[in-house]
Motif scaffolding. Sequence first.
Motif, PDB file in Angstrom:
ATOM      1  N   UNK A 229       0.825  -1.210   0.000  1.00  0.00           N
ATOM      2  CA  UNK A 229       0.000   0.000   0.000  1.00  0.00           C
ATOM      3  C   UNK A 229       0.857   1.258   0.000  1.00  0.00           C
ATOM      4  N   UNK A 230       2.001   1.186   0.682  1.00  0.00           N
ATOM      5  CA  UNK A 230       2.916   2.325   0.671  1.00  0.00           C
ATOM      6  C   UNK A 230       3.374   2.613  -0.755  1.00  0.00           C
ATOM      7  N   UNK A 231       3.657   1.558  -1.511  1.00  0.00           N
ATOM      8  CA  UNK A 231       4.071   1.740  -2.905  1.00  0.00           C
ATOM      9  C   UNK A 231       2.918   2.254  -3.757  1.00  0.00           C
ATOM     10  N   UNK A 232       1.706   1.765  -3.489  1.00  0.00           N
ATOM     11  CA  UNK A 232       0.545   2.187  -4.268  1.00  0.00           C
ATOM     12  C   UNK A 232       0.278   3.680  -4.114  1.00  0.00           C
ATOM     13  N   UNK A 233       0.521   4.222  -2.919  1.00  0.00           N
ATOM     14  CA  UNK A 233       0.223   5.637  -2.685  1.00  0.00           C
ATOM     15  C   UNK A 233       1.151   6.566  -3.461  1.00  0.00           C
ATOM     16  N   UNK A 234       2.301   6.065  -3.895  1.00  0.00           N
ATOM     17  CA  UNK A 234       3.227   6.918  -4.655  1.00  0.00           C
ATOM     18  C   UNK A 234       3.272   6.507  -6.125  1.00  0.00           C
ATOM     19  N   UNK A 235       2.257   5.758  -6.571  1.00  0.00           N
ATOM     20  CA  UNK A 235       2.162   5.404  -7.983  1.00  0.00           C
ATOM     21  C   UNK A 235       1.457   6.528  -8.732  1.00  0.00           C
ATOM     22  N   UNK A 236       2.053   6.984  -9.825  1.00  0.00           N
ATOM     23  CA  UNK A 236       1.487   8.059 -10.629  1.00  0.00           C
ATOM     24  C   UNK A 236       0.927   7.464 -11.912  1.00  0.00           C
ATOM     25  N   UNK A 237      -0.378   7.546 -12.059  1.00  0.00           N
ATOM     26  CA  UNK A 237      -1.063   6.803 -13.108  1.00  0.00           C
ATOM     27  C   UNK A 237      -0.964   7.446 -14.488  1.00  0.00           C
ATOM     28  N   UNK A 238      -0.719   8.759 -14.557  1.00  0.00           N
ATOM     29  CA  UNK A 238      -0.754   9.432 -15.853  1.00  0.00           C
ATOM     30  C   UNK A 238       0.169  10.647 -15.852  1.00  0.00           C
ATOM     31  N   UNK A 239       0.244  11.314 -16.995  1.00  0.00           N
ATOM     32  CA  UNK A 239       1.154  12.447 -17.160  1.00  0.00           C
ATOM     33  C   UNK A 239       0.779  13.613 -16.248  1.00  0.00           C
ATOM     34  N   UNK A 240      -0.498  13.794 -16.009  1.00  0.00           N
ATOM     35  CA  UNK A 240      -0.930  14.889 -15.153  1.00  0.00           C
ATOM     36  C   UNK A 240      -0.387  14.684 -13.731  1.00  0.00           C
ATOM     37  N   UNK A 241      -0.514  13.464 -13.218  1.00  0.00           N
ATOM     38  CA  UNK A 241      -0.009  13.177 -11.879  1.00  0.00           C
ATOM     39  C   UNK A 241       1.515  13.247 -11.834  1.00  0.00           C
ATOM     40  N   UNK A 242       2.165  12.781 -12.883  1.00  0.00           N
ATOM     41  CA  UNK A 242       3.630  12.815 -12.908  1.00  0.00           C
ATOM     42  C   UNK A 242       4.140  14.255 -12.920  1.00  0.00           C
ATOM     43  N   UNK A 243       3.471  15.130 -13.624  1.00  0.00           N
ATOM     44  CA  UNK A 243       3.861  16.543 -13.616  1.00  0.00           C
ATOM     45  C   UNK A 243       3.545  17.206 -12.282  1.00  0.00           C
ATOM     46  N   UNK A 244       2.500  16.737 -11.612  1.00  0.00           N
ATOM     47  CA  UNK A 244       2.122  17.334 -10.332  1.00  0.00           C
ATOM     48  C   UNK A 244       3.075  16.936  -9.213  1.00  0.00           C
ATOM     49  N   UNK A 245       3.434  15.641  -9.151  1.00  0.00           N
ATOM     50  CA  UNK A 245       4.220  15.134  -8.029  1.00  0.00           C
ATOM     51  C   UNK A 245       5.709  14.977  -8.359  1.00  0.00           C
ATOM     52  N   UNK A 246       6.017  14.458  -9.519  1.00  0.00           N
ATOM     53  CA  UNK A 246       7.394  14.342 -10.030  1.00  0.00           C
ATOM     54  C   UNK A 246       8.284  13.434  -9.183  1.00  0.00           C
ATOM     55  N   UNK A 247       7.712  12.523  -8.466  1.00  0.00           N
ATOM     56  CA  UNK A 247       8.459  11.500  -7.734  1.00  0.00           C
ATOM     57  C   UNK A 247       7.557  10.280  -7.597  1.00  0.00           C
ATOM     58  N   UNK A 248       8.155   9.138  -7.195  1.00  0.00           N
ATOM     59  CA  UNK A 248       7.376   7.917  -7.041  1.00  0.00           C
ATOM     60  C   UNK A 248       7.505   6.984  -8.235  1.00  0.00           C
ATOM     61  N   UNK A 249       6.532   6.072  -8.353  1.00  0.00           N
ATOM     62  CA  UNK A 249       6.541   5.048  -9.396  1.00  0.00           C
ATOM     63  C   UNK A 249       5.610   5.419 -10.541  1.00  0.00           C
ATOM     64  N   UNK A 250       5.824   4.777 -11.695  1.00  0.00           N
ATOM     65  CA  UNK A 250       4.964   5.008 -12.852  1.00  0.00           C
ATOM     66  C   UNK A 250       5.004   3.791 -13.764  1.00  0.00           C
TER      67      UNK A 250
END
Length: 391
Positions: A229-250
């Motif tokens: 679950x810790x890993x799931x919370x930092x998963x970025x599902x799309x480009x919008x989330x990746x631009x917003x957070x810019x860290x975690x998994x994808x």
Amino acid sequence: MMKTIIFGLIGFIGVAVIALLTLSGAFVKPAYLEPWEKDYPQKFADPRIQLAAHGLLAANGHNMQPWKIRLKEDDPRVFYLYADSDRLTKEVDPLARQAMITQGTFLGYINMAGKKLGYKTDIILFPQGGYDEQRLAESMSAMPVAQITLAKETPASAPFYDYMFWPETNRAPYQSTRLSAEQIKGLKNINRDDDMSIRFFQDKENLDKLRSYAMQGATIEAGVNRVMQESETIFRANEYQKNQYRYGFSIEGQGNSGIMKHLMQGLVTLFPSLNSGKPAADLFIQSTQTAVDNTPVYTMIISKDNTRVNQVKSGMLYSEMILAAHQQGLVMQPLSQVLEEYPEMNELYQGIHRDYAPDGGTIQMLMRVGKPTKEVPPSMRRDVMDLIIKE
């Protein structure tokens, strides 16, 4: 009639594909990749920020990028590196050992970039003393991991510099080619610290044993809900989330690229359950199996003891290993699960240390090494200015 059905089906598929691409953010500029551009550090006049922009590209646990930088106001030559306690992965890394290794990888890249930019980097670890382990988070905020002092000098040869802009981790299958004695010697020779050792394994017995350890570790981790679950919370599902957070998994970390990446991102955005719970656990085990089944060589970084200083130095050595490996046309991937220190992993952790560090040392890093079968895209990175502590 049949033509009408076919054209209708084609039209439906086309609309569905466009919808998925839109959900994925396929038409959005990936700002999270800007730090990988070679001219990115040159946007900043302060050489300390220029070097930090290079450090930002270093390998780091769970891609959390847990770094903070404080610029010394009364001395433009000096800056400090702090561990960001708000970015710890406390379930998978409860003792913050991986977080300390990550501080070292950052310092390793800073040191390498300094040579190219014409700065000698004098690095002092824990200049104000070590952490209070009973109040670790507060101590991290108060006590710097390192003080870095710059001295201007003539730019030196930095043969590894260009490789800093390569993706730091390749999770794809590797070619079956083993390393030559010369290659191993070249990688071992980068270690100049008596507290550290580097070991390589490419015989069948050790390949089988380490493959088993890696798979057991992945299976255990996949079965621990709080860790997944810790890993799931930092998963970025799309480009919008990746631009917003810019860290975690994808999705890229799962081996997808191009239009397939965007189709998968669109599906995961539409159906988040595809990348959570049992599907995520099964995918993690499957991807680990594919990786270890296509690994010709394993390597370890082993420290004499498990002090915070040696944890950081392990990361510095790892950064040099990555760059030296890239120069040889090799890539790496850490297999960290079996070395993690939460209760469910303890038996396996003790087992691999009995087998590979019987003299009381600590295995800080276990990696797979080999020639890549395909290129992989770089992972998300934050803007370097987000690392700067505002006084």
